[in-house]
Write an enzyme that holds these catalytic residues in place. Structure first.
Site, PDB file in Angstrom:
ATOM      1  N   LYS A   1       1.210  -1.229   0.671  1.00 14.51           N
ATOM      2  CA  LYS A   1       0.325  -0.204   0.180  1.00 14.51           C
ATOM      3  C   LYS A   1       0.784   1.044   0.113  1.00 14.51           C
ATOM      4  O   LYS A   1       0.712   2.557  -0.389  1.00 14.51           O
ATOM      5  CB  LYS A   1      -1.206   0.342   1.673  1.00 14.51           C
ATOM      6  CG  LYS A   1      -1.707  -1.491   1.486  1.00 14.51           C
ATOM      7  CD  LYS A   1      -2.551  -1.514  -0.436  1.00 14.51           C
ATOM      8  CE  LYS A   1      -2.970  -3.339   0.256  1.00 14.51           C
ATOM      9  NZ  LYS A   1      -3.155  -3.937  -0.919  1.00 14.51           N
TER      10      LYS A   1
ATOM     11  N   ARG B   1      -4.968  -9.288  -6.971  1.00 14.70           N
ATOM     12  CA  ARG B   1      -5.757 -11.094  -7.210  1.00 14.70           C
ATOM     13  C   ARG B   1      -7.197 -10.324  -7.385  1.00 14.70           C
ATOM     14  O   ARG B   1      -7.735  -9.465  -7.781  1.00 14.70           O
ATOM     15  CB  ARG B   1      -5.272 -10.706  -5.516  1.00 14.70           C
ATOM     16  CG  ARG B   1      -5.581  -9.739  -4.638  1.00 14.70           C
ATOM     17  CD  ARG B   1      -5.914 -10.367  -2.912  1.00 14.70           C
ATOM     18  NE  ARG B   1      -6.449 -10.025  -2.000  1.00 14.70           N
ATOM     19  CZ  ARG B   1      -7.690  -8.814  -1.763  1.00 14.70           C
ATOM     20  NH1 ARG B   1      -8.594  -9.540  -2.913  1.00 14.70           N
ATOM     21  NH2 ARG B   1      -7.785  -8.120  -1.042  1.00 14.70           N
TER      22      ARG B   1
ATOM     23  N   GLU C   1      -3.301   7.165   7.591  1.00 14.15           N
ATOM     24  CA  GLU C   1      -3.123   8.712   7.225  1.00 14.15           C
ATOM     25  C   GLU C   1      -4.716   9.199   7.367  1.00 14.15           C
ATOM     26  O   GLU C   1      -5.399   8.938   8.423  1.00 14.15           O
ATOM     27  CB  GLU C   1      -4.016   7.813   5.296  1.00 14.15           C
ATOM     28  CG  GLU C   1      -5.125   6.958   5.414  1.00 14.15           C
ATOM     29  CD  GLU C   1      -5.680   5.811   4.381  1.00 14.15           C
ATOM     30  OE1 GLU C   1      -4.383   6.075   3.401  1.00 14.15           O
ATOM     31  OE2 GLU C   1      -6.997   5.173   4.174  1.00 14.15           O
TER      32      GLU C   1
END
Length: 667
Positions: free
Chosen positions: A118, A291, A199
């Site tokens: 990420k 995925r 974040e």
């Protein structure tokens, strides 16, 4: 068309079953792997070959790269499909496949290193000017320091995370250190990488994602979007396609942004670009899942594309056979994830043995699952039992079909979220699409109250009579005491007046059976008489009957200790004949009190001790977290309900514990 000869599925349960089905359609043989606790799983029986690779621990089984590669070589597989979770986004696994000369059915290791992580993905997205929410990275010390630059609430996320795992919302400084450490532990356990980042948390957002597929020749298309805003514990439980939120303009922009990301990264398989959407329909890149997604069936039902099949064909070296101009959304699909958990106790996992398992059937109903019968839900894995997916011509039709299908999904013996899902799918806020990712946080309490109210308002004579009709007409046996439970052999044949003592949800009743004529009965409860007509009983415990001209359908099961479970109007009642002797000394523990019995703290579930916060003779306060148990890939805090002193600690770090096992004593 190029095809593989044999594929190993490096996964388990429903996604392994799903991959096997698509492989079989292509005529490709399959190999399953499994741990010892998975010996009764459906994916083992469906595969052409199956190999046990360890006992329980994930690092020794589904996360063990060396063992999986060895099995693939031994069984002469030319490809491996990772499914989702586990090693599906691990570039080291892809490199190991490449080194072994085995094709990884997924993107390249280079792509995974950027988009599967990420942190790297965020840096890449910034470079191509796709909207993104600001965040910070670093070790624990750096995160604590940098967190001062972003106002609360904050979102802590695992860098290698996905599927709702490894996420914590933090509202103040007091929660920050523990939340970082907890997220790191979960990330390490589930993904093998403890790196996390922080974040800014966007409050009341929508979670909307775009399915993309790319090949090895530079072609990329999207299969439109899915709305995934109904979440608990930061994990999706209801998904639908198309999103009822987006305008055509925003839909086009988001899908184009998703394709842009995939093209720039040279993406070469199925993947998902996830976005957060605020109330003004501004969207921000959240992450890319490199995925297959849990919720892919809703896209398959609305586009007609077999995504797993496309994954296999692309990995085999074929060009993408689909063109964007030919992809359309048709109708509306909804998916509900059925979990072994108790929504009334903050969705506490509920592993254990099923007594009854019945799936709904019908047109436009699909179930993706790893089981096909009563089984034991283990505490070592994610608590998802299955995915129930429906398709309708429009959203209203899909909602109605999903509601009916959930009502026809019967599971006894463990707690599930089925009744909760029924309430959510019929909630006026959901129907009007006034939802956000905070829906479960805001409405779970009232939903649980409504479920309890429905149970309280159901007349007690209905489940009571249902049980007696079942016992009067079946020969169930108690394996614990070896007693035949046919009521005739207990109270005698052809007596004019018979009686039975029943306990229903801890309330006791004496029921008189005044007259019987094969299918017609008269029951008397508290001097009130009920005329009953038994219509039918089948081998699955389904009982149809009429009480005073009202028609009912019930499902009934019985455990080995004489406890019966009766479904009435989507509610499960616990009923017991108390005029029969049985050993009930080991009744399942209730999760409602989190395992506390006086000053003895017991485990409410099977699991693994991953943290002990106290020492012997240490004073503790009410509400203090004493220790943490990991069960079904979730961390569960065991709290003190009193002020006291730790007298004895009976477990150690990393111990595996069972339900009701004593953990420590307080005084």
């Amino acid at each position: 068309m190029k095809l593989f000869n044999k594929i190993l599925i490096a996964n388990r349960s429903e996604i392994a079953v799903r991959i096997i089905k698509s492989a079989k359609k292509l005529g490709i043989k399959t190999v399953s792997i499994y741990s010892e606790v998975d010996t009764d799983s459906l994916h083992i029986n469906l595969a052409d070959e199956a190999y046990c690779i360890g006992k329980i621990d994930l690092n020794e089984t589904y996360l063990n790269i060396d063992k999986i590669i060895a099995v693939a070589k031994k069984s002469n597989c030319d490809a491996i499909h990772p499914g989702y979770g586990f090693l599906s986004e691990n570039p080291l696994f892809v490199k190991a496949c490449e080194k072994a000369g085995i094709t990884f059915i997924g993107p390249s290791s280079d792509t995974l290193e950027i988009m599967g992580n990420k942190i790297k993905a965020r840096e890449f997205i910034k470079s191509i000017n796709v909207p993104i929410n600001e965040g910070i990275t670093g070790d624990t010390k750096e995160l604590l320091k940098a967190s001062k630059t972003i106002p609360f609430p904050l979102l802590i996320k695992a860098a290698a995370g996905g599927g709702g795992k490894g996420m914590r919302i933090v509202h103040n400084d007091n929660e920050l250190v523990e939340s970082i450490e907890s997220t790191q532990r979960e990330a390490k356990s589930y993904f093998g990488d403890e790196t996390v980042f922080i974040e800014k948390y966007i409050e009341e957002p929508r979670h909307i994602e775009v399915q993309i597929i790319g090949d090895n020749f530079g072609n990329v298309i999207h299969l439109f979007e899915r709305e995934c805003s109904i979440q608990r514990r930061y994990q999706k439980i209801i998904e639908e396609a198309p999103s009822p939120t987006l305008t055509d303009k925003v839909r086009k922009e988001m899908c184009n942004s998703a394709v842009k990301i995939a093209e720039k990264i040279k993406y070469n398989n199925a993947g998902t670009i996830e976005f957060l959407v605020d109330k003004d329909l501004n969207y921000y890149f959240l992450e890319m899942n490199t995925r297959i997604q849990v919720e892919h069936p809703v896209t398959e039902l609305t586009t007609g594309v077999d995504i797993v099949k496309e994954q296999i064909l692309i990995a085999a070296g074929n060009k993408l056979s689909l063109e964007q101009k030919n992809i359309n959304q048709n109708g509306h699909a909804i998916e509900c994830r059925v979990y072994a958990e108790d929504p009334a106790t903050n969705f506490l996992p509920s592993p254990g043995k099923m007594l009854l398992y019945k799936e709904p059937k019908g047109k436009n109903i699909r179930i993706d699952t790893g089981i096909d019968k009563n089984t034991e839900i283990k505490s070592f894995f994610d608590p998802m039992i299955s995915k129930l997916i429906v398709w309708g011509e429009d959203r209203n039709q899909a909602i109605k079909l999903m509601s009916d299908a959930l009502k026809d999904y019967i599971i006894h013996g463990i707690k599930t979220n089925i009744a909760y899902l029924i309430k959510v799918i019929n909630h006026k806020i959901f129907i009007k699409n006034n939802i956000s990712t905070k829906f479960c946080d805001e409405y779970t309490e009232t939903i649980i109250n409504d479920i309890n109210k429905d149970k309280k308002n159901t007349p007690s004579y209905i489940p009571t009579i249902a049980l007696l009709l079942y016992k009067l007409n079946t020969n169930s046996s108690n394996t614990a005491t070896n007693l035949d439970y046919n009521v005739w052999k207990i109270i005698g044949y052809w007596r004019d007046i018979m009686s039975a003592n029943i306990e229903l949800e801890e309330k006791s009743f004496e029921i008189k059976i005044n007259s019987i004529s094969k299918k017609f009965y008269e029951f008397e409860i508290s001097e009130e008489k009920f005329n009953c007509n038994l219509i039918s009983i089948d081998d699955n415990g389904k009982c149809k009957f009429i009480i005073n001209e009202n028609y009912y359908v019930s499902y009934i099961s019985e455990d080995e200790k004489g406890n019966s479970f009766v479904n009435i109007n989507d509610i499960i009642f616990k009923v017991k004949r108390t005029d029969i002797l049985s050993d009930d000394s080991t009744s399942p523990i209730s999760a409602e009190n989190l395992g506390e019995d006086g000053n003895k703290i017991k485990s409410p579930m099977p699991g693994k001790i991953i943290k002990i916060n106290v020492k012997k003779n240490e004073k503790v306060k009410k509400g203090e977290v004493l220790l943490v148990i990991e069960s079904m890939k979730m961390e569960n805090n065991i709290e003190s309900r009193i002020d006291g002193t730790v007298k004895e600690i009976k477990v150690s770090l990393n111990d595996m514990v069972t339900s009701e096992q004593e953990l420590l004593k307080l005084e």
